[in-house]
Design a protein around this motif. Sequence first.
Motif, PDB file in Angstrom:
ATOM      1  N   TRP A   1      77.358  51.618  31.617  1.00 54.58           N
ATOM      2  CA  TRP A   1      76.735  51.498  30.299  1.00 54.58           C
ATOM      3  C   TRP A   1      77.225  52.615  29.388  1.00 54.58           C
ATOM      4  O   TRP A   1      77.722  53.632  29.856  1.00 54.58           O
ATOM      5  N   MET A   2      77.075  52.447  28.091  1.00 50.13           N
ATOM      6  CA  MET A   2      77.510  53.451  27.121  1.00 50.13           C
ATOM      7  C   MET A   2      76.327  53.882  26.254  1.00 50.13           C
ATOM      8  O   MET A   2      76.305  53.641  25.041  1.00 50.13           O
ATOM      9  N   PRO A   3      75.315  54.524  26.842  1.00 48.48           N
ATOM     10  CA  PRO A   3      74.149  54.919  26.048  1.00 48.48           C
ATOM     11  C   PRO A   3      74.501  56.034  25.075  1.00 48.48           C
ATOM     12  O   PRO A   3      75.327  56.907  25.376  1.00 48.48           O
TER      13      PRO A   3
ATOM     14  N   LEU B   1      67.082  51.337  20.991  1.00 47.68           N
ATOM     15  CA  LEU B   1      66.660  52.159  22.121  1.00 47.68           C
ATOM     16  C   LEU B   1      65.780  51.379  23.099  1.00 47.68           C
ATOM     17  O   LEU B   1      65.726  51.701  24.293  1.00 47.68           O
ATOM     18  N   ILE B   2      65.108  50.332  22.608  1.00 45.52           N
ATOM     19  CA  ILE B   2      64.281  49.501  23.482  1.00 45.52           C
ATOM     20  C   ILE B   2      65.150  48.727  24.465  1.00 45.52           C
ATOM     21  O   ILE B   2      64.703  48.373  25.558  1.00 45.52           O
ATOM     22  N   LYS B   3      66.394  48.473  24.097  1.00 43.60           N
ATOM     23  CA  LYS B   3      67.315  47.748  24.983  1.00 43.60           C
ATOM     24  C   LYS B   3      67.405  48.432  26.345  1.00 43.60           C
ATOM     25  O   LYS B   3      67.370  47.768  27.391  1.00 43.60           O
ATOM     26  N   ALA B   4      67.539  49.752  26.355  1.00 39.02           N
ATOM     27  CA  ALA B   4      67.639  50.482  27.623  1.00 39.02           C
ATOM     28  C   ALA B   4      66.364  50.306  28.441  1.00 39.02           C
ATOM     29  O   ALA B   4      66.416  50.160  29.671  1.00 39.02           O
TER      30      ALA B   4
ATOM     31  N   MET C   1      64.354  38.345  30.174  1.00 36.96           N
ATOM     32  CA  MET C   1      65.743  38.326  30.657  1.00 36.96           C
ATOM     33  C   MET C   1      66.661  37.635  29.661  1.00 36.96           C
ATOM     34  O   MET C   1      67.813  38.049  29.474  1.00 36.96           O
ATOM     35  N   LEU C   2      66.171  36.608  29.015  1.00 33.71           N
ATOM     36  CA  LEU C   2      66.974  35.941  27.988  1.00 33.71           C
ATOM     37  C   LEU C   2      67.229  36.881  26.820  1.00 33.71           C
ATOM     38  O   LEU C   2      68.347  36.951  26.286  1.00 33.71           O
TER      39      LEU C   2
ATOM     40  N   LEU D   1      73.270  42.185  25.085  1.00 32.62           N
ATOM     41  CA  LEU D   1      74.224  42.964  25.889  1.00 32.62           C
ATOM     42  C   LEU D   1      75.369  43.538  25.077  1.00 32.62           C
ATOM     43  O   LEU D   1      75.924  44.585  25.424  1.00 32.62           O
ATOM     44  N   ASP D   2      75.778  42.878  24.005  1.00 32.69           N
ATOM     45  CA  ASP D   2      76.921  43.359  23.223  1.00 32.69           C
ATOM     46  C   ASP D   2      76.653  44.741  22.660  1.00 32.69           C
ATOM     47  O   ASP D   2      75.549  45.057  22.202  1.00 32.69           O
TER      48      ASP D   2
END
Length: 439
Positions: free
Chosen positions: A265-267, A320-323, A429-430, A436-437
């Motif tokens: 990952w590239m946080p 930031l919620i993505k992580a 999950m969807l 993801l991009d």
Amino acid sequence: MPAQNILLFGASGLIGRYVTDALRARGFNAIGIARQFLPAQKVSALDLELPVMAMDAAALAQLLRTHAVDMVVNCLGVLQDGPGSDTQAVHRDFVARLLDAIRASGRAIRLVHVSIPGTADQDRTAFSTTKREAERLIAASGIAYAILRPGFVIAPAAYGGSAMLRALAALPVDLPPSEAATPFQPAAAEDISATIAWLAGRDVADESVHAVTWDLMQPQPVTLGGVIGQFRWSFGTAKDFRITPPVFLIDLGAKLGDLASRLGWMPPLRTTAIAELRRGVAGDPAAWMAATGIVPKTMAQAVGARPATIQDKWFARLFLIKALIIASLVLFWVASGFIALVVSYDAAAGILTAHHFPPALVGPITVLTSLMDMSIGVLIAFRRTAAVGLIAGILAALGYMIGSAILTPDLWIEPLGALVKTGPAIVLMLVALLMLDNR
């Protein structure tokens, strides 16, 4: 003569993509080079995917001759060492090969190199020290060059640190006072592209710009807190309530970001990012402004020129919620499989036994489904396999729901509603799959 054909390395990045498109809009024949373009980025036949880091000086020289290149713009850069990212290879070694290629090409070429502000005595990370090593190689090369040191870059797109600051502006979070007071002079992406276009209009033999190093940023002092404040004004969140996390939580987040980078990952929040943020962004743009006549846009002009859209707001709120979403899904699948296999094996097997499964199948089914759950969690944890893991998780959850509806329908009305909660897990999950991009 002025440059006609411009070759730009790193054309898929934040700066590189903007500059490539801006140069084309100005009428230059800009050839964008990147290891990989997303389908949405590859907008021209002049966008070429090449294994740049594997090309030696001879191959690079042939590339320059093939496209009759007059000017090379190097926008390549990585923040931190990790899988697929090597600061020494990208920042120093590639520049060394590129300089050899320019000399071997037989063409009069100006190199424009995008670097970072500051001086060598301020460099503390592999990112900054390798960037500075590349500057020294260029300065000693004898070729025509311009080293550009932009401040914090503001562009219509957001990636890495620029995305993180937008997220801080959109969420109810504030920086500790020590971080907020850090000098942080911004640079508009338009000013970077205008500078490169101005250099392209100068003859390569022009001694006044044969070897220059310029800081590109607004001259007015700005703090990191001021930059975030301007984004808050744009998002309409300036008066929102905020909490200020302690410094140790920021450092812990950076360590967790380093761990995530090991998984591909590239946080934006990593130890290098925090170290560079705390160093600040400052410089003196006077020489650049005097030479080019460019009056840099201020932070207010760069951000306020384009009001924040709903797309901007959604991205900033979710960035930031993505992580958190990815981490929670990894924990969900790994923990559920581990609990069924180790902690509560008898209870998990007992559910199947109670619903009249053949005794010979109870053990294997319990073990296989538990291992499948944990495998899905591991797949999601790694960036390269995350999409496969998420799709597998969605299919597995649907399978559990359908199988339970057929074989054990009474589980749908059990008090804790375990199967009912599977639906929202599928939706989460969807959502993760659609987010993801990175670019």
